[in-house]
Design an enzyme around this catalytic site. Structure first.
Site, PDB file in Angstrom:
ATOM      1  CB  ALA A   1      -0.897  -0.011   1.246  1.00 43.93           C
TER       2      ALA A   1
ATOM      3  CE  LYS B   1       1.584 -11.841   0.363  1.00 44.56           C
ATOM      4  NZ  LYS B   1       1.946 -10.859   1.480  1.00 44.56           N
TER       5      LYS B   1
END
Ligand SMILES: NC(=O)C1=CN([C@@H]2O[C@H](COP(=O)(O)OP(=O)(O)OC[C@H]3O[C@@H](n4cnc5c(N)ncnc54)[C@H](O)[C@@H]3O)[C@@H](O)[C@H]2O)C=CC1
Ligand SMILES: O=C(CO)COP(=O)(O)O
Length: 337
Positions: A138, A189
């Site tokens: 982000a 992940k």
């Protein structure tokens, strides 16, 4: 120009609001958290998570869930995984038939072992649910740093629609029919990134990180293929791509939490310190349960679980990984004699 609602105004929902607002769309950014709504209305900025980045004027902020969801071309689910089911339940009655929804969160529900798109499909069966994922912090997307993602959808038309909405000169989107592969790559992940952070926190080096990433993607693809995902996806943006960024980035919440654990913090202390959602902690048990269900080996995921939930020392976990039974690198590769 599309009318878009983004549910969840944390770092990722806000960064996506900035991206889509700058793409010329009419965006409503909704949050269940009053403090988040007030901050974004008053400051036009998420000061603690994305300091210095203002929302464009095309983005409005709301705490009204019904008004945020009706008459929209696209609804983006950007809430952290523990809140996806409750949020989907809340909005279900406001969602029209065939409404396109795209999940951008990353996680697996612990008690059902469902991916986030599956949860949304359960709770909003009338919707057309897709996923967008990939290496995309982000902090960078909100600053217009070049980024690539992949959108997975059951229909080509839906994938192309979402691709068109998100694409910009700074945000490239690929399409794929492999929804389950994309969901699993993005979720698991995070567990491997916790391990990479732990290794950094223990003071280990680049060799260790490369080992965890390479063997990590082997674990993810083994499970993912058993669950119907495609190898190409695990070699792609939502597989190895997202694994690289999460295991190496200073922005990664999972890597940073792992680092603190490697330095001796407990899981709870590390999560408190990071302040934002550490999704790998929520997905770790689910990933291990899936490994058992599909009978695949996931030794890194197993050791992360023991460190997080069974008080195992991180150093002991490393030794146990290195001294596991000896193996071929890939069991599919055999000698002819
Ligand atoms: N931060 C990033 O760079 C990226 C995050 N993601 C994923 O996006 C999701 C959201 O992550 P962030 O925005 O970073 O998390 P965050 O910790 O900044 O925000 C989480 C958000 O979840 C929502 N939330 C919290 N409690 C809630 C409740 N009780 N009911 C409904 N909603 C509630 C709020 O809007 C909150 O801000 C996660 O699954 C994360 O893995 C995916 C790509 C990039
Ligand atoms: O998924 C992400 C980047 O692609 C975000 O990872 P973190 O939650 O570890 O920051």
């Amino acid at each position: 120009m599309a009318k878009i609602s983004i549910l969840g105004a944390g770092a990722w929902g806000t960064a996506i609001a900035i991206l889509l607002g700058n793409n010329g769309h009419e965006v409503v950014l909704w949050s269940a958290l009053q403090a988040e709504v007030e901050q974004l209305i008053n400051d036009r900025e998420l000061k603690d998570k994305l300091p210095g980045i203002k929302l464009p004027s095309s983005v409005s902020v709301s705490g009204d869930i019904k008004a945020s969801c009706v008459n929209k071309d696209l609804i983006v689910f950007a809430v952290a995984s523990p809140f996806v089911r409750a949020t989907a339940k809340n909005v279900s009655s406001f969602i029209a038939k065939n409404q396109i929804i795209v999940n951008v969160g990353k996680g697996i529900e612990e008690n059902t072992l469902e991916t986030l798109t599956d949860i949304i499909k359960d709770e909003i069966p009338q919707a057309d649910v897709a996923v967008l994922s990939g290496p995309s912090h982000a902090e960078e997307v909100s600053r217009g740093i070049p980024t690539t993602c992949v959108v997975g959808a059951d229909s080509k038309d839906t994938a192309h629609f979402i691709q068109d909405v998100f694409m910009s000169e700074r945000f490239r989107v690929y399409t794929s029919p492999d929804v389950i592969g994309i969901e699993l790559g993005g979720s698991i992940k995070n567990v491997i990134a916790l391990a990479a952070g732990i290794a950094d926190g223990l003071g280990f080096g680049d060799n260790t990180k490369a080992a965890l990433m390479t063997r990590g993607i082997a674990e993810i693809s083994r499970l993912g293929i058993a669950m119907g995902g495609k190898m190409e996806t695990f070699a792609g943006l939502s597989g190895v791509g997202d694994l690289i960024v999460t295991c190496t980035s200073k922005h990664s919440r999972n890597r940073n939490a792992g680092f603190l654990i490697g330095q001796g913090y407990t899981m709870e202390e590390a999560m408190k310190e990071v302040k934002q959602i550490v999704e790998g902690v929520y997905s770790a048990k689910a990933a291990l349960a899936l490994a058992k269900k599909y009978e695949v080996e996931m030794p890194i995921v197993e050791q992360v679980n023991q460190v997080l939930f069974e008080n195992k020392s991180a150093l002991e976990a490393v030794s146990d990984l290195l001294l596991r039974d000896k193996r071929r690198e890939y069991s599919e590769l055999q000698w002819e004699k």
